[in-house]
Design a protein around this motif. Structure first.
Motif, PDB file in Angstrom:
ATOM      1  N   TYR A  90     -51.182 -19.347 -54.164  1.00 43.96           N
ATOM      2  CA  TYR A  90     -51.453 -18.796 -52.586  1.00 43.96           C
ATOM      3  C   TYR A  90     -51.351 -20.196 -51.963  1.00 43.96           C
ATOM      4  O   TYR A  90     -50.884 -20.302 -50.711  1.00 43.96           O
ATOM      5  CB  TYR A  90     -53.036 -18.622 -52.735  1.00 43.96           C
ATOM      6  N   THR A  91     -51.913 -21.503 -52.438  1.00 44.23           N
ATOM      7  CA  THR A  91     -51.801 -22.708 -51.862  1.00 44.23           C
ATOM      8  C   THR A  91     -50.198 -23.368 -51.529  1.00 44.23           C
ATOM      9  O   THR A  91     -49.932 -23.514 -50.543  1.00 44.23           O
ATOM     10  CB  THR A  91     -52.710 -23.743 -52.417  1.00 44.23           C
ATOM     11  N   HIS A  92     -49.566 -23.200 -52.794  1.00 48.06           N
ATOM     12  CA  HIS A  92     -48.137 -23.317 -52.685  1.00 48.06           C
ATOM     13  C   HIS A  92     -47.361 -22.723 -51.457  1.00 48.06           C
ATOM     14  O   HIS A  92     -46.501 -23.157 -50.719  1.00 48.06           O
ATOM     15  CB  HIS A  92     -47.241 -23.287 -53.934  1.00 48.06           C
ATOM     16  N   LEU A  93     -47.456 -21.290 -51.466  1.00 47.91           N
ATOM     17  CA  LEU A  93     -46.993 -20.338 -50.561  1.00 47.91           C
ATOM     18  C   LEU A  93     -47.282 -20.924 -49.105  1.00 47.91           C
ATOM     19  O   LEU A  93     -46.616 -21.003 -48.139  1.00 47.91           O
ATOM     20  CB  LEU A  93     -47.306 -19.020 -50.864  1.00 47.91           C
ATOM     21  N   ALA A  94     -48.584 -21.014 -48.817  1.00 45.68           N
ATOM     22  CA  ALA A  94     -48.970 -21.709 -47.642  1.00 45.68           C
ATOM     23  C   ALA A  94     -48.107 -23.053 -47.339  1.00 45.68           C
ATOM     24  O   ALA A  94     -47.624 -23.256 -46.106  1.00 45.68           O
ATOM     25  CB  ALA A  94     -50.275 -21.890 -47.562  1.00 45.68           C
ATOM     26  N   VAL A  95     -48.296 -23.949 -48.088  1.00 43.56           N
ATOM     27  CA  VAL A  95     -47.434 -25.451 -47.895  1.00 43.56           C
ATOM     28  C   VAL A  95     -45.984 -25.171 -47.689  1.00 43.56           C
ATOM     29  O   VAL A  95     -45.529 -25.683 -46.434  1.00 43.56           O
ATOM     30  CB  VAL A  95     -47.513 -26.119 -49.029  1.00 43.56           C
ATOM     31  N   ALA A  96     -45.396 -24.071 -48.290  1.00 34.33           N
ATOM     32  CA  ALA A  96     -43.981 -23.808 -48.019  1.00 34.33           C
ATOM     33  C   ALA A  96     -43.701 -23.185 -46.637  1.00 34.33           C
ATOM     34  O   ALA A  96     -42.726 -23.572 -46.067  1.00 34.33           O
ATOM     35  CB  ALA A  96     -43.317 -22.876 -49.476  1.00 34.33           C
ATOM     36  N   SER A  97     -44.689 -22.524 -46.396  1.00 36.08           N
ATOM     37  CA  SER A  97     -44.619 -21.514 -45.124  1.00 36.08           C
ATOM     38  C   SER A  97     -44.558 -22.706 -44.158  1.00 36.08           C
ATOM     39  O   SER A  97     -43.978 -22.541 -42.967  1.00 36.08           O
ATOM     40  CB  SER A  97     -45.715 -20.536 -45.148  1.00 36.08           C
ATOM     41  N   MET A  98     -45.606 -23.575 -44.216  1.00 41.59           N
ATOM     42  CA  MET A  98     -45.996 -24.658 -43.173  1.00 41.59           C
ATOM     43  C   MET A  98     -44.540 -25.329 -42.992  1.00 41.59           C
ATOM     44  O   MET A  98     -43.955 -25.564 -41.431  1.00 41.59           O
ATOM     45  CB  MET A  98     -46.843 -25.594 -43.630  1.00 41.59           C
ATOM     46  N   HIS A  99     -43.880 -25.422 -43.945  1.00 40.47           N
ATOM     47  CA  HIS A  99     -42.506 -26.672 -43.830  1.00 40.47           C
ATOM     48  C   HIS A  99     -41.490 -25.499 -43.230  1.00 40.47           C
ATOM     49  O   HIS A  99     -40.845 -25.990 -42.260  1.00 40.47           O
ATOM     50  CB  HIS A  99     -42.017 -26.914 -45.297  1.00 40.47           C
ATOM     51  N   ASP A 100     -41.334 -24.137 -43.434  1.00 39.54           N
ATOM     52  CA  ASP A 100     -40.354 -23.340 -43.006  1.00 39.54           C
ATOM     53  C   ASP A 100     -40.708 -23.133 -41.517  1.00 39.54           C
ATOM     54  O   ASP A 100     -39.775 -23.129 -40.781  1.00 39.54           O
ATOM     55  CB  ASP A 100     -40.655 -21.920 -43.486  1.00 39.54           C
ATOM     56  N   LEU A 101     -41.972 -23.067 -41.036  1.00 37.70           N
ATOM     57  CA  LEU A 101     -42.127 -23.144 -39.459  1.00 37.70           C
ATOM     58  C   LEU A 101     -41.787 -24.283 -38.785  1.00 37.70           C
ATOM     59  O   LEU A 101     -41.327 -24.054 -37.571  1.00 37.70           O
ATOM     60  CB  LEU A 101     -43.740 -22.497 -39.114  1.00 37.70           C
ATOM     61  N   TYR A 102     -41.769 -25.677 -39.310  1.00 36.24           N
ATOM     62  CA  TYR A 102     -41.368 -26.626 -38.737  1.00 36.24           C
ATOM     63  C   TYR A 102     -39.795 -26.610 -38.781  1.00 36.24           C
ATOM     64  O   TYR A 102     -39.272 -27.119 -37.703  1.00 36.24           O
ATOM     65  CB  TYR A 102     -41.794 -27.799 -39.637  1.00 36.24           C
ATOM     66  N   GLN A 103     -39.097 -26.191 -39.952  1.00 36.39           N
ATOM     67  CA  GLN A 103     -37.725 -26.149 -39.686  1.00 36.39           C
ATOM     68  C   GLN A 103     -37.128 -25.207 -38.757  1.00 36.39           C
ATOM     69  O   GLN A 103     -36.040 -25.378 -38.317  1.00 36.39           O
ATOM     70  CB  GLN A 103     -37.213 -25.895 -41.179  1.00 36.39           C
ATOM     71  N   ALA A 104     -37.886 -24.103 -38.853  1.00 30.24           N
ATOM     72  CA  ALA A 104     -37.301 -23.025 -37.679  1.00 30.24           C
ATOM     73  C   ALA A 104     -37.255 -23.234 -36.196  1.00 30.24           C
ATOM     74  O   ALA A 104     -36.328 -22.727 -35.662  1.00 30.24           O
ATOM     75  CB  ALA A 104     -38.003 -21.801 -38.080  1.00 30.24           C
ATOM     76  N   ASN A 105     -38.114 -24.038 -35.881  1.00 30.93           N
ATOM     77  CA  ASN A 105     -38.323 -24.244 -34.377  1.00 30.93           C
ATOM     78  C   ASN A 105     -38.604 -25.588 -34.081  1.00 30.93           C
ATOM     79  O   ASN A 105     -39.530 -26.160 -34.328  1.00 30.93           O
ATOM     80  CB  ASN A 105     -39.624 -23.351 -33.950  1.00 30.93           C
ATOM     81  N   ARG A 106     -37.521 -26.363 -33.447  1.00 30.31           N
ATOM     82  CA  ARG A 106     -37.743 -27.877 -33.422  1.00 30.31           C
ATOM     83  C   ARG A 106     -38.722 -28.267 -32.282  1.00 30.31           C
ATOM     84  O   ARG A 106     -38.870 -29.528 -32.063  1.00 30.31           O
ATOM     85  CB  ARG A 106     -36.348 -28.363 -32.858  1.00 30.31           C
ATOM     86  N   TRP A 107     -39.149 -27.363 -31.536  1.00 25.38           N
ATOM     87  CA  TRP A 107     -40.052 -27.570 -30.453  1.00 25.38           C
ATOM     88  C   TRP A 107     -41.523 -27.552 -30.993  1.00 25.38           C
ATOM     89  O   TRP A 107     -42.507 -27.795 -30.505  1.00 25.38           O
ATOM     90  CB  TRP A 107     -40.252 -26.825 -29.178  1.00 25.38           C
ATOM     91  N   VAL A 108     -41.732 -27.130 -32.425  1.00 28.15           N
ATOM     92  CA  VAL A 108     -42.957 -27.133 -33.204  1.00 28.15           C
ATOM     93  C   VAL A 108     -43.528 -28.372 -33.488  1.00 28.15           C
ATOM     94  O   VAL A 108     -42.811 -29.317 -34.205  1.00 28.15           O
ATOM     95  CB  VAL A 108     -43.028 -26.186 -34.564  1.00 28.15           C
ATOM     96  N   ARG A 109     -44.772 -28.980 -32.813  1.00 27.50           N
ATOM     97  CA  ARG A 109     -45.093 -30.175 -33.065  1.00 27.50           C
ATOM     98  C   ARG A 109     -46.239 -30.337 -33.959  1.00 27.50           C
ATOM     99  O   ARG A 109     -46.505 -31.453 -34.744  1.00 27.50           O
ATOM    100  CB  ARG A 109     -45.561 -30.909 -31.735  1.00 27.50           C
ATOM    101  N   TYR A 110     -46.804 -29.199 -34.499  1.00 30.99           N
ATOM    102  CA  TYR A 110     -47.855 -29.211 -35.365  1.00 30.99           C
ATOM    103  C   TYR A 110     -48.037 -27.671 -35.786  1.00 30.99           C
ATOM    104  O   TYR A 110     -47.969 -26.698 -35.019  1.00 30.99           O
ATOM    105  CB  TYR A 110     -49.381 -29.417 -34.660  1.00 30.99           C
TER     106      TYR A 110
END
Length: 478
Positions: A251-271
């Motif tokens: 559960y934790t690993h999937l959340a960590v990977a998803s967090m990284h994916d959201l950063y990579q998908a949109n360059r305007w995401v700052r947090y």
């Protein structure tokens, strides 16, 4: 006497009558604990309890395993494979593309048990949704905090090529087209609009409406169980602490990977804000375990406040966090790569978990380092109990900050309601002081460890009190 490292005032002061005054060294929040106010019950057991059937286990709410078609198309899922095998991996779902990475692995619910294996499958088509049972699913939030239109209008964000390809593949499957049409109508209806609007849209308008289902920046990670396997009635809600150690790690690993994916998908995401609301008093729409991840175009107030203090003292997380907690006898648990303590200066009774890794970004940490944080979070949830409303909040260094900041997680017990006193004075009444919280949780952790329901860890007085355990600060030469 002022603690040597305190920037302005002693974080914890106990008065002669037993009142405890707290000031957060990171945000300046002032909190009082008044004797006698902590005697109120904190659990929120269901008011209406009824027996559950086999159907209830899979149909109780829209997040349940028999109702996959009521949520937007999933981005990925975790499935269980043969127990006792090695770490899970990632494979491509039919019609989709794999993103790589690992699903994580670990010990079972009891120390020494054979480790179950898990596999992550990405981009399943609708026709394959019921071919496997998802232990965890990553799906778009149907009602985003920041909508796709927000990003498109304010920043010029467009659907990325990978998301567009996934959308076209999903729509090319008749089952997929029927699925998104049903969800779109349901969203229109819930928004107070006529569901028949969907039929009036042309293909281009439909794809615009469906863009958030494939390229949105607000995801939900949903666990399989609504009720525990042992539950016989609706009081047996399945929270984080009812997962096995291995399940919580995944559960934790999937959340960590998803967090990284959201950063990579949109360059305007700052947090990327990661949080978990458990039970309705804590803000949950469903009493079904899930985490949320929201990309935002600011660092967030908490990160900004912490950054100001940490720029003045780069070692603040050690000196006024873990070290001060150890000095005050507030350590709760620790393992090789993480430490937990009863927090101070919070509006609600709060437990804190800090990664001791030298790496600030969770997605760049080693598997064992993420597992260590997961194990302490899991243990604290188990000690808290599934009937206590709570907010789990993750904090990490924003991408555009050069100042090292450790990954840490707070678990807040939502056991009081803010009212006029707090609004008028900005002094918050916290019903349980940090020492009472520490003793309460340590006692429960000792029982859970004895029953082998949590991962191996040091508890209470067993925790090392060595200064500067957090290695995020390169000034320490680590």
């Amino acid at each position: 006497m002022l603690f040597p490292y305190a920037p302005t005032a002693e974080p914890l002061t106990r008065l002669a009558d037993g009142t405890v005054k707290q000031i957060s060294p990171f945000t300046g929040t002032e909190v009082w604990t008044v004797p006698g106010r902590g005697n109120r019950p904190i659990a929120h057991a269901p008011t209406l309890v009824s027996p559950i059937t086999a159907e209830d286990r899979s149909h109780a709410c829209a997040f349940c395993s028999a109702r996959y078609l009521e949520t937007p198309p999933e981005k990925s899922r975790i499935v269980r494979t043969a127990p006792g095998a090695g770490p899970g991996g990632t494979r491509q779902g039919p019609g989709g593309s794999a993103t790589g990475g690992t699903a994580g692995s670990g010990t079972g619910g009891a120390a020494g048990d054979a480790a179950p294996a898990f596999e992550r499958i990405d981009a399943l088509p609708a026709s394959a949704l019921f071919d496997t049972v998802a232990e965890f699913r990553r799906i778009p939030n149907l009602f985003e905090i920041l909508s796709f239109d927000y990003w498109h209008t304010n920043h010029g964000y467009e659907v990325p090529d990978t998301a567009r390809e996934r959308m076209e593949a999903y729509l090319a499957d008749p089952a997929g087209a029927a699925h998104v049409a049903a969800v779109a109508r349901a969203k229109l209806r819930a928004s107070g609009q006529d569901p028949a609007r969907w039929e009036a849209m042309d293909d281009a308008a439909r794809r615009v409406y469906l863009a958030p289902f494939f390229a949105g920046g607000h995801d939900v990670i949903v666990a399989r169980r609504h009720f525990t396997d042992a539950a016989t009635d609706t009081s047996g809600r399945a929270g984080s602490g009812t997962l096995s150690v291995a399940e919580h790690r995944v559960y934790t690993h999937l959340a960590v990977a998803s967090m990284h994916d959201l950063y990579q998908a949109n360059r305007w995401v700052r947090y990327v804000a990661v949080f978990q609301n458990w039970l309705r008093p804590a803000g949950a729409s469903f009493d079904h375990l899930h985490k949320q991840l929201v990309g935002i175009d600011e660092r967030g107030v908490t990160s900004e406040l912490e950054l100001q203090k940490v720029r003045a003292n780069p070692n603040l997380y050690n000196e006024m966090g873990v070290d001060y907690a150890a000095y005050q006898g507030l350590l709760v648990a620790s393992n090789e790569h993480a430490v937990a303590f009863a927090g101070f200066g919070h509006r609600y009774p709060t437990l804190e978990v800090y990664s001791t890794s030298a790496t600030p970004e969770p997605w760049l940490m080693g598997r064992e380092e993420v597992d260590a944080v997961s194990d302490l979070i899991h243990a604290l949830h188990a000690a808290t109990g599934a009937d206590v409303p709570s907010n789990e909040e993750w904090h990490h260094r924003p991408l555009d900050v050069d100042q090292p900041m450790p990954w840490h997680v707070t678990l807040k017990w939502r056991v009081s309601t803010l009212a006029g006193f707090e609004g008028g004075t900005k002094i918050y009444l916290n019903t349980i002081d940090p020492w009472v919280l520490r003793d309460r949780v340590v006692g429960r952790l000792e029982d859970l460890r004895a029953d082998r329901l949590v991962a191996p860890m040091a508890v209470g007085e067993e925790c090392p009190t060595t200064p500067n355990r957090l290695r995020y600060n390169p000034v320490l030469g680590r």
